[in-house]
Design a protein around this motif. Sequence first.
Motif, PDB file in Angstrom:
ATOM      1  N   THR B  54     -26.629   8.594 -14.871  1.00 59.11           N
ATOM      2  CA  THR B  54     -26.118   7.578 -15.382  1.00 59.11           C
ATOM      3  C   THR B  54     -26.825   6.260 -14.633  1.00 59.11           C
ATOM      4  OG1 THR B  54     -24.305   8.369 -16.304  1.00 59.11           O
ATOM      5  CG2 THR B  54     -24.191   5.951 -16.181  1.00 59.11           C
ATOM      6  N   ASP B 166     -27.740   8.528 -22.890  1.00 62.92           N
ATOM      7  CA  ASP B 166     -26.494   8.901 -21.685  1.00 62.92           C
ATOM      8  C   ASP B 166     -25.646   9.948 -22.384  1.00 62.92           C
ATOM      9  OD1 ASP B 166     -25.391   9.348 -19.488  1.00 62.92           O
ATOM     10  OD2 ASP B 166     -24.550   7.566 -19.035  1.00 62.92           O
ATOM     11  N   GLU B 167     -25.869  11.233 -22.351  1.00 64.38           N
ATOM     12  CA  GLU B 167     -25.059  12.184 -22.780  1.00 64.38           C
ATOM     13  C   GLU B 167     -24.491  11.611 -24.320  1.00 64.38           C
ATOM     14  OE1 GLU B 167     -22.182  13.876 -20.398  1.00 64.38           O
ATOM     15  OE2 GLU B 167     -22.734  12.872 -18.673  1.00 64.38           O
TER      16      GLU B 167
HETATM   17 MG    MG Z   1     -23.140   9.999 -16.270  1.00 58.66          MG
END
Ligand code: MG
Lengths: 283, 255
Positions: B54, B166-167
């Motif tokens: 991240t 991000d995911e």
């Molecule tokens: Mg993360």
Amino acid sequence: MTLQNIGRSVSFAVGRDKPSPAAALLARMGSASRLALSRYGLVAAFLVLWQVSSTHGWVNPAVFPPLNAIASALWKGITGGALVDDIAISLQRSGLAFAAAVVFAIPLGLFMGSIPAVERAIDPILQLFRQTSALALYPVFILLLGLGEASKVFVIFWATIFPLLLSTVGGVKEVDPKLIEMARVYGASRLAIFRRVVLPGAIPSIFVGMRLSATTALLLLIASEMIGANKGIGFQVMNAQYNFQIPLMFAAIVILAALGLIANSAIVLLQRRLCRWSEPVSI
Amino acid sequence: MNLTATRRGEVAIRDLSKSFQISGRRLDVLSQLSLEIRSGECLVIVGASGSGKTTLLRVLAGLETADDGEVLIDGRPVHGVGSERAVIFQEPRLLPWLTVLGNISFGLEVRGEPQAHARETARQYLSLVGLDDFAEAYPRQLSGGMAQRVGIARALAVQPEILLLDEPFGALDAMTKITMQEELSRIWREENVTMVMVTHDIEEAIFLADRVLVLPQVRGGRVKLIDIDLPRPRDRSASAFVRQREVLLREFGLH
Ligand SMILES: [Mg+2]
Ligand SMILES: Nc1ncnc2c1ncn2[C@@H]1O[C@H](COP(=O)(O)OP(=O)(O)OP(=O)(O)O)[C@@H](O)[C@H]1O
């Protein structure tokens, strides 16, 4: 076995006749009246209990007159014009103070909530003022502004500011920082973030503040009218009690309750129109 | 012939370092990371929890500044957020008071595009993510997968050169996730956008990536880049796919 049972219950449900329109209407009315009963049943029971206890002498009817006596006092007060002036002056006092509080507290709250340094500077004095009862300060306001309208409007305004201000500040500060970050990623300016993320995000809290403030405004209205006035609904409550016109006293109290309910539902209505995206919370 | 001058969405990461202070102690999250991301490539970042995925993505987005080193996009150093990049977060981050259409056109509107025009563009992206029927719905009326699709449409509507994710499907159930991966893969090919995506899901990484960047588990360890040379569209049950999976799992010491 079980499978067969399921099959039978399904065919039963499917095979059932469609209800006729009249039956459907009846069923709807039935469920509507059940809803009304669950919502207003206790209020109705309270009124019935009042009426019965008063007419049967379970309570002193001189203190708790029957509802019809109150209703007729209310009717006479309004049609005869005796209470109309009081309602007008009370509405004027609380309306002015509430409007001033909205105009003053919402912008200040938005400003405080957006800029931490401003909030840090203002918060201590705000807490000091807030914890000092407005009624305790009423004599001070009378000294400063005289016993006329100004001091009454001001004391109501004073008490009404705080719930609105604190809710507005809280609303601004509780806006999800992730949403602000999202807006920043799209290149939103500070002003755009305020206008398009912070302000709409704070509106539900501002409405909660307005409802609390409206309640406070009526509370302070009555208190100030009881202390030093010769007109107004608060004055009428006190005056009717002195003169032992108990039905009139209750009539004035009913008007007060109605004012509170009307103010609250007006604000809720406004909120529903302004933020269709969220449901107003009940307080 | 030299095409580099016209290439868009190229990322160069040079000697990037980033550390955080946590209760007085310094934590080196990224150290001396260098990497080139090609125009139109799909780079997937994997790594253990806390390995800095991240953080790397946020530095690329311009939401976090590096302590050392630099990030160049199409040759220009990054300072803060920029209109050539869009971010899709793990949560959809929709504005609850705007309709689906309003949310999709939000990015365009804050960039100063006239509202009518922004809404028109937004409609195209609404179709792209298959939500035509929900234009006037509010976010609270959407399922998780639908909300995430709105977030994707909002990011694509500003026509970024680089999409940072991000995911994005981390919170979705397995079935929805597979559908979304297929949709994202299709959109990526149609829109010709550079994608940098963080995930925890090895299969997702192999399904989407041209290359997989594996962040080290031990601090100061070396990053690894793994090429995924599988034909597209990819078949999760193909033996080559399964073999790739095992290679990646071995990177995590799980095989
Ligand atoms: Mg993360
Ligand atoms: N704002 C911050 N302040 C302090 N430390 C931070 C901050 N952001 C991240 N860290 C630290 O940096 C490290 C890497 O965090 P990061 O969020 O990049 O990990 P990640 O690889 O995305 O993990 P996950 O897979 O769990 O999402 C963590 O140890 C975290 O504690």
